[in-house]
Design a protein around this motif. Structure first.
Motif, PDB file in Angstrom:
ATOM      1  N   UNK A  31       0.817  -1.215   0.000  1.00  0.00           N
ATOM      2  CA  UNK A  31       0.000   0.000   0.000  1.00  0.00           C
ATOM      3  C   UNK A  31       0.851   1.264   0.000  1.00  0.00           C
ATOM      4  N   UNK A  32       1.972   1.237   0.718  1.00  0.00           N
ATOM      5  CA  UNK A  32       2.804   2.443   0.768  1.00  0.00           C
ATOM      6  C   UNK A  32       3.870   2.458  -0.325  1.00  0.00           C
ATOM      7  N   UNK A  33       3.907   1.380  -1.144  1.00  0.00           N
ATOM      8  CA  UNK A  33       4.804   1.275  -2.292  1.00  0.00           C
ATOM      9  C   UNK A  33       6.270   1.305  -1.878  1.00  0.00           C
ATOM     10  N   UNK A  34       6.517   0.854  -0.671  1.00  0.00           N
ATOM     11  CA  UNK A  34       7.877   0.793  -0.148  1.00  0.00           C
ATOM     12  C   UNK A  34       7.858  -0.093   1.083  1.00  0.00           C
ATOM     13  N   UNK A 143      16.172   2.569  -3.833  1.00  0.00           N
ATOM     14  CA  UNK A 143      16.825   3.861  -3.624  1.00  0.00           C
ATOM     15  C   UNK A 143      16.195   4.668  -2.484  1.00  0.00           C
ATOM     16  N   UNK A 144      14.892   4.534  -2.181  1.00  0.00           N
ATOM     17  CA  UNK A 144      14.353   5.341  -1.072  1.00  0.00           C
ATOM     18  C   UNK A 144      14.987   5.035   0.284  1.00  0.00           C
ATOM     19  N   UNK A 145      15.532   3.827   0.452  1.00  0.00           N
ATOM     20  CA  UNK A 145      16.119   3.469   1.738  1.00  0.00           C
ATOM     21  C   UNK A 145      17.605   3.206   1.680  1.00  0.00           C
ATOM     22  N   UNK A 146      18.233   3.524   0.541  1.00  0.00           N
ATOM     23  CA  UNK A 146      19.664   3.265   0.374  1.00  0.00           C
ATOM     24  C   UNK A 146      20.487   4.422   0.925  1.00  0.00           C
ATOM     25  N   UNK A 147      21.701   4.098   1.315  1.00  0.00           N
ATOM     26  CA  UNK A 147      22.642   5.129   1.776  1.00  0.00           C
ATOM     27  C   UNK A 147      23.562   5.601   0.652  1.00  0.00           C
ATOM     28  N   UNK A 148      23.786   4.719  -0.317  1.00  0.00           N
ATOM     29  CA  UNK A 148      24.608   5.034  -1.487  1.00  0.00           C
ATOM     30  C   UNK A 148      23.888   4.540  -2.735  1.00  0.00           C
ATOM     31  N   UNK A 149      24.257   5.123  -3.881  1.00  0.00           N
ATOM     32  CA  UNK A 149      23.646   4.691  -5.141  1.00  0.00           C
ATOM     33  C   UNK A 149      24.690   4.726  -6.258  1.00  0.00           C
ATOM     34  N   UNK A 150      24.699   3.658  -7.066  1.00  0.00           N
ATOM     35  CA  UNK A 150      25.583   3.582  -8.235  1.00  0.00           C
ATOM     36  C   UNK A 150      24.844   4.137  -9.447  1.00  0.00           C
ATOM     37  N   UNK A 151      25.525   4.954 -10.256  1.00  0.00           N
ATOM     38  CA  UNK A 151      24.926   5.516 -11.467  1.00  0.00           C
ATOM     39  C   UNK A 151      25.804   5.185 -12.670  1.00  0.00           C
ATOM     40  N   UNK A 152      25.226   4.520 -13.660  1.00  0.00           N
ATOM     41  CA  UNK A 152      25.926   4.308 -14.927  1.00  0.00           C
ATOM     42  C   UNK A 152      25.751   5.560 -15.776  1.00  0.00           C
ATOM     43  N   UNK A 153      26.855   6.049 -16.318  1.00  0.00           N
ATOM     44  CA  UNK A 153      26.801   7.280 -17.106  1.00  0.00           C
ATOM     45  C   UNK A 153      27.885   7.255 -18.173  1.00  0.00           C
ATOM     46  N   UNK A 154      27.723   8.115 -19.170  1.00  0.00           N
ATOM     47  CA  UNK A 154      28.659   8.171 -20.294  1.00  0.00           C
ATOM     48  C   UNK A 154      29.534   9.407 -20.193  1.00  0.00           C
ATOM     49  N   UNK A 155      30.817   9.227 -20.536  1.00  0.00           N
ATOM     50  CA  UNK A 155      31.748  10.347 -20.602  1.00  0.00           C
ATOM     51  C   UNK A 155      32.414  10.325 -21.970  1.00  0.00           C
ATOM     52  N   UNK A 156      32.614  11.501 -22.545  1.00  0.00           N
ATOM     53  CA  UNK A 156      33.283  11.579 -23.844  1.00  0.00           C
ATOM     54  C   UNK A 156      34.784  11.627 -23.618  1.00  0.00           C
ATOM     55  N   UNK A 157      35.520  10.654 -24.214  1.00  0.00           N
ATOM     56  CA  UNK A 157      36.970  10.626 -24.035  1.00  0.00           C
ATOM     57  C   UNK A 157      37.670  11.483 -25.093  1.00  0.00           C
ATOM     58  N   UNK A 158      38.994  11.496 -25.042  1.00  0.00           N
ATOM     59  CA  UNK A 158      39.765  12.384 -25.913  1.00  0.00           C
ATOM     60  C   UNK A 158      39.568  12.093 -27.391  1.00  0.00           C
ATOM     61  N   UNK A 159      39.250  10.851 -27.739  1.00  0.00           N
ATOM     62  CA  UNK A 159      39.063  10.491 -29.148  1.00  0.00           C
ATOM     63  C   UNK A 159      37.662  10.826 -29.653  1.00  0.00           C
ATOM     64  N   UNK A 160      36.815  11.328 -28.763  1.00  0.00           N
ATOM     65  CA  UNK A 160      35.450  11.658 -29.152  1.00  0.00           C
ATOM     66  C   UNK A 160      34.467  10.529 -28.949  1.00  0.00           C
ATOM     67  N   UNK A 177      12.207  10.577  -6.975  1.00  0.00           N
ATOM     68  CA  UNK A 177      10.817  10.887  -7.308  1.00  0.00           C
ATOM     69  C   UNK A 177       9.863   9.920  -6.611  1.00  0.00           C
ATOM     70  N   UNK A 178       8.636  10.335  -6.472  1.00  0.00           N
ATOM     71  CA  UNK A 178       7.572   9.480  -5.935  1.00  0.00           C
ATOM     72  C   UNK A 178       6.736   8.996  -7.112  1.00  0.00           C
ATOM     73  N   UNK A 179       7.309   8.092  -7.928  1.00  0.00           N
ATOM     74  CA  UNK A 179       6.648   7.712  -9.181  1.00  0.00           C
ATOM     75  C   UNK A 179       6.547   6.202  -9.370  1.00  0.00           C
ATOM     76  N   UNK A 190      10.948   1.152  -6.538  1.00  0.00           N
ATOM     77  CA  UNK A 190      11.877   1.278  -7.677  1.00  0.00           C
ATOM     78  C   UNK A 190      11.634   2.594  -8.405  1.00  0.00           C
ATOM     79  N   UNK A 191      11.918   3.671  -7.702  1.00  0.00           N
ATOM     80  CA  UNK A 191      11.590   5.012  -8.156  1.00  0.00           C
ATOM     81  C   UNK A 191      12.650   5.554  -9.112  1.00  0.00           C
TER      82      UNK A 191
END
Length: 391
Positions: A31-34, A143-160, A177-179, A190-191
């Protein structure tokens, strides 16, 4: 008993004791979605959030087979709590792939809860001493109850070209978010999480090469014993949730069936009907067969890491295929029981229907959906390449 004195048997026994409470809290969790705070506190007290933490930081550093048994038992009580626990446990193991300085920060308390968004939903911009993280990650379990979170992300390197990196940050640095509003596994919280101009020091960033534990030693751990292949490890910690859900559903069905009449028939006790007996046996044996298959892949994972060796492609793809089969078979077992249940099984107050919806929802997970897993396994059996990097 102090944290340093407990082991797998003590954690498992403590979890078994709280299964009825987890089950009783299922409706409120949904009911509380968590998951309710009581569940987190009980699991914390049981030592669950130490099981994948390195011993040097006060963790238990249990082998994956012990982790799997604990996760399955939690899931027997509550599927949402089991799924969240699996994420927090497995991502703690992933955090042990990070440099020493990061681990000292992350594992400072010995027990830790870490969530993660592993689809590259953001960008990293290099700056002095680290990176600036921006992005949004959906379906971020726990994530609502986590102390840390891993994020996958992209970075542009020197070669483009773009490189995928993994940043770990305190959840206090991100927005949540509350979604999360779904029909099954609805208590997993799983927000969507969002990072806006978050500075991440360089020691809390790793690349894909570090994440692939089959190609290099992991930080702060012996080569032997815990250096699992990453994808196999994730699969091996996910599968017990399905097994636990199925075992719990069978228990609940068996509790409510004896003495229940079959409406509009002359059968006054459904347990006496041969069709019920046959279908229950089918379901029970599917679950037992899946549990036996789990032992096969756990051994296939532990043996090479104990010997300081890498898993072969054939071994890795077999784990994925076997886990896919277990996802399918446990779902079928629960459906079998649901199909011979009385109409009262659909009442939201009945825990059984929650098991049915939870396993149906979780079977749609992209990495675990049976079709892709069985396809990769079948390709290799037929002498082809796996057709995926996720093995």
């Amino acid at each position: 008993m102090s944290a340093s004195e407990i082991g797998a048997a003590e954690v498992l026994a403590a979890v078994r004791d709280i299964v009825p409470t987890l089950r009783d809290n299922g409706r409120k969790t949904e009911d509380q979605r968590w998951i309710v705070a009581d569940n987190i506190e009980l699991l914390e007290k049981a030592g669950v959030f130490r099981v994948a933490v390195p011993k040097k930081f006060g963790g238990l550093d249990l082998p994956v087979a012990d982790q799997a048994e604990i996760i399955s038992e939690i899931s027997r009580g509550c599927g949402s709590t089991g799924w969240v626990s699996m994420v927090w446990i497995s991502t703690a193991w992933i955090a042990s792939l990070y440099p020493d300085k990061a681990q000292e920060e992350i594992f400072a308390e010995g027990s830790v809860r870490i969530s993660g968004g592993f689809t590259p939903g953001g960008t990293l911009k290099p700056v002095d001493g680290g990176y600036i993280l921006n992005g949004t990650w959906r379906f971020n379990t726990g994530v609502p109850g986590a102390q840390w979170n891993v994020h996958a992300a992209l970075v542009e390197n020197e070669s483009g070209e773009h490189e995928e990196l993994f940043a770990i940050v305190p959840t206090s640095d991100i927005e949540i978010a509350d979604d999360w509003d779904v029909f099954g596994a609805s208590g997993t919280g799983s927000a969507t999480s969002t990072a806006k101009d978050v500075f991440v020091p360089a020691h809390r960033i790793v690349g894909v090469d570090v994440y692939d534990a089959s190609t290099r030693d992991r930080w702060n751990a012996d080569l032997k014993g815990r250096n699992y292949n990453l994808t196999s490890y994730i699969l091996a910690t996910c599968a017990p949730v399905y097994l636990g859900l199925a075992k719990g559903a069978l228990e609940l069905f068996l509790e409510r069936t004896p003495g229940k009449a079959i409406t509009y028939t002359n059968w006054t006790d459904q347990a006496e009907h041969p069709y019920t007996q046959v279908q229950v046996a089918h379901a029970a044996n599917k679950i037992a067969a899946c549990e036996a298959l789990q032992n096969v892949w756990l051994e296939a994972m532990q043996r090479p890491t104990d010997a300081g060796e890498k898993m072969t492609t054939e071994e890795k793809v077999a784990v994925r295929g076997q886990v896919g089969y277990v996802v399918q078979a446990t779902k079928e077992a629960v459906e079998t029981l649901f199909n011979i249940s009385s109409a009262s099984a659909i009442l939201r107050g009945a825990p059984f229907q929650r098991s049915f919806r939870d396993i149906a929802a979780l079977s749609l997970h992209g990495l675990l959906t049976p079709v892709g897993s069985l396809e990769a396994h079948g390709r290799v059996l037929l002498g082809l390449e796996p057709g995926t990097d996720y093995i």
